[in-house]
Design an enzyme around this catalytic site. Structure first.
Site, PDB file in Angstrom:
ATOM      1  N   SER A  80       0.826  -1.201   0.000  1.00 58.11           N
ATOM      2  CA  SER A  80       0.000   0.000   0.000  1.00 58.11           C
ATOM      3  C   SER A  80       0.865   1.258   0.000  1.00 58.11           C
ATOM      4  CB  SER A  80      -0.895  -0.005   1.243  1.00 58.11           C
ATOM      5  OG  SER A  80      -1.608   1.214   1.321  1.00 58.11           O
ATOM      6  N   LYS A 109      -3.188   2.544  -2.312  1.00 61.28           N
ATOM      7  CA  LYS A 109      -2.859   3.562  -1.302  1.00 61.28           C
ATOM      8  C   LYS A 109      -4.073   3.683  -0.380  1.00 61.28           C
ATOM      9  CE  LYS A 109      -1.094   7.396   0.551  1.00 61.28           C
ATOM     10  NZ  LYS A 109      -0.060   7.213   1.590  1.00 61.28           N
ATOM     11  N   GLY A 130       1.530  11.760   4.136  1.00 63.21           N
ATOM     12  CA  GLY A 130       0.398  12.304   4.877  1.00 63.21           C
ATOM     13  C   GLY A 130      -0.938  11.955   4.259  1.00 63.21           C
ATOM     14  N   CYS A 134      -2.785   5.363  11.813  1.00 64.85           N
ATOM     15  CA  CYS A 134      -3.368   6.689  11.632  1.00 64.85           C
ATOM     16  C   CYS A 134      -3.672   7.264  13.000  1.00 64.85           C
ATOM     17  CB  CYS A 134      -4.692   6.604  10.866  1.00 64.85           C
ATOM     18  SG  CYS A 134      -4.556   5.710   9.345  1.00 64.85           S
ATOM     19  N   LYS A 137      -3.376  -4.061   9.281  1.00 61.25           N
ATOM     20  CA  LYS A 137      -1.961  -3.765   9.016  1.00 61.25           C
ATOM     21  C   LYS A 137      -1.304  -3.186  10.252  1.00 61.25           C
ATOM     22  CE  LYS A 137       1.347  -1.897   5.822  1.00 61.25           C
ATOM     23  NZ  LYS A 137       1.560  -1.408   4.467  1.00 61.25           N
ATOM     24  N   ILE A 153       5.177  -5.279   7.757  1.00 58.67           N
ATOM     25  CA  ILE A 153       5.084  -4.180   8.693  1.00 58.67           C
ATOM     26  C   ILE A 153       4.859  -2.870   7.931  1.00 58.67           C
ATOM     27  CG2 ILE A 153       6.485  -5.176  10.526  1.00 58.67           C
ATOM     28  CD1 ILE A 153       8.919  -3.676   9.390  1.00 58.67           C
ATOM     29  N   GLY A 185      12.207   0.113   2.847  1.00 56.49           N
ATOM     30  CA  GLY A 185      13.335  -0.366   2.049  1.00 56.49           C
ATOM     31  C   GLY A 185      14.119  -1.439   2.791  1.00 56.49           C
ATOM     32  N   GLY A 213       8.379  -5.326   3.721  1.00 57.25           N
ATOM     33  CA  GLY A 213       9.473  -4.619   4.373  1.00 57.25           C
ATOM     34  C   GLY A 213      10.767  -4.940   3.636  1.00 57.25           C
ATOM     35  N   GLY A 214      11.129  -4.082   2.681  1.00 56.96           N
ATOM     36  CA  GLY A 214      12.425  -4.200   2.017  1.00 56.96           C
ATOM     37  C   GLY A 214      12.598  -5.380   1.087  1.00 56.96           C
TER      38      GLY A 214
END
Ligand code: RRO
Length: 324
Positions: free
Chosen positions: A22, A46, A73, A131, A168, A194, A220, A247-248
């Site tokens: 996302s 997103k 944001g 959030c 999530k 994550i 990353g 995650g990366g």
């Protein structure tokens, strides 16, 4: 024989475990010129909120060693535009759409779940818990087991019964297992982990924070070991719960690492910014990694790193012979 890459998420079966992460590819149009969005297991959007948002001021990105920091944001068009424009486009391309939702109150999350349940064609809802909760001093929902459970419960109650709800999780918590358990008890069909790790960069020329929003989310390869640790801990505590790991992840081998820790699906995120076709490449590479190890079924290796005794059983007889 091709590897059986099918993966289950609640009532839904996906043809393969690779997804977008996302926030890294909007609602799909940006990626479509580089890859066929129907090839991957699912496209994760997103995060969508009830209303449109322009996000935080710029600069919103900073490069960091082996990663990047973002403070976008929650820039997004809002649920009405998403349902009128973005979802139909994804469906017209044959994509399985996992819609990420974000909100400032429990009631807003519930309303988003109801709107998505009324729309045809959504594959699953991913609940972005990172959030600020305006009803709880702006503390992010993901930081509290109770707040995470309240959101998950509200979304699960409003979502159609056959629509999987995935919570999530954030790694920026003392005990991720407690949050995972709270979400599953509240009805989550799966967990995704994550989200980014909160960080900050200071520009030594201006001597000021680089990001206009001051702090941002680190993503990353720099965060992959954190993802592996979180997935491992949650899989150990909740072995029956499907995990979407991210995650990366840059390569099929990286995806396999998350799968061995316990993820049954893997999202590719930050890598898309320099290789927009990475999802399809990672899918091919993962299949190759499994083939060379003699693995015939993806499900056989999910969480395998936690079961040393089962490793040889998951491999084909020739590969087994080579290892002994
Ligand atoms: O929009 C963002 O700045 C953002 C979100 Br909602 C999120 O969940 N994670 C992230 O790194 N950035």
């Amino acid at each position: 024989m091709p590897v059986d890459l099918r993966s289950r998420l609640g009532h839904v079966e996906l043809p393969n475990p690779i997804m977008t992460a996302s926030g890294c590819a909007g609602a799909g149009r940006e990626l479509a010129q580089f890859m066929d969005v129907s090839r991957i297991g699912a496209f994760v959007t997103k995060s969508v909120m009830l209303g449109p948002r322009s996000g935080r001021p710029t600069p919103r990105m900073a490069e960091t060693p082996s990663g990047m920091l973002n403070s976008v944001g929650l820039q997004a068009p809002g649920i009405d535009a998403f349902l009128q424009r973005d979802l139909p486009w994804l469906l017209s391309r044959g994509a399985r759409a996992v819609v990420s939702i974000a909100a400032s109150t429990v009631a807003e999350y519930a309303e988003l779940a109801a709107r998505l349940s009324d729309a045809a064609g959504v594959t699953a809802i991913e609940v972005n818990l990172s959030c600020p909760n305006v009803e709880h001093r702006g503390l992010v929902f993901a930081a509290s087991p109770d707040d995470s459970a309240s959101v998950t419960d509200a979304v699960r109650s409003q979502a159609r019964y056959d629509l999987p709800v995935v919570a999530k999780l954030s790694p920026d918590v003392t005990d991720i297992v407690a949050i995972a358990k709270a979400c599953v008890s509240a009805g989550a069909d799966g967990l995704s982990m994550i989200n980014t790790v909160l960080g900050m960069v200071i520009d030594t020329d201006t001597m000021r924070p680089h990001l206009a929003g001051l702090t941002g989310g680190l993503s990353g390869p720099a965060i992959r070991p954190i993802a592996v640790r979180c997935i491992w801990q949650v899989r150990e505590a909740l072995p029956g719960v499907p995990i979407i790991g991210m995650g990366g992840v840059r390569t099929g081998q990286d995806a396999l690492e998350l799968i061995l820790a316990g993820a049954s699906m893997v999202s590719v995120g930050t890598t898309l910014f320099h290789d927009p076709s990475a999802c399809v490449r990672v899918l091919h590479e993962l299949e190759e990694e499994l083939t060379v190890r003699g693995v015939e079924t993806l499900a056989d290796v999910v969480g395998l790193a936690q079961q040393p005794g089962a490793i040889t059983r998951a491999l084909s007889p020739n590969v087994r012979a080579r290892r002994t």
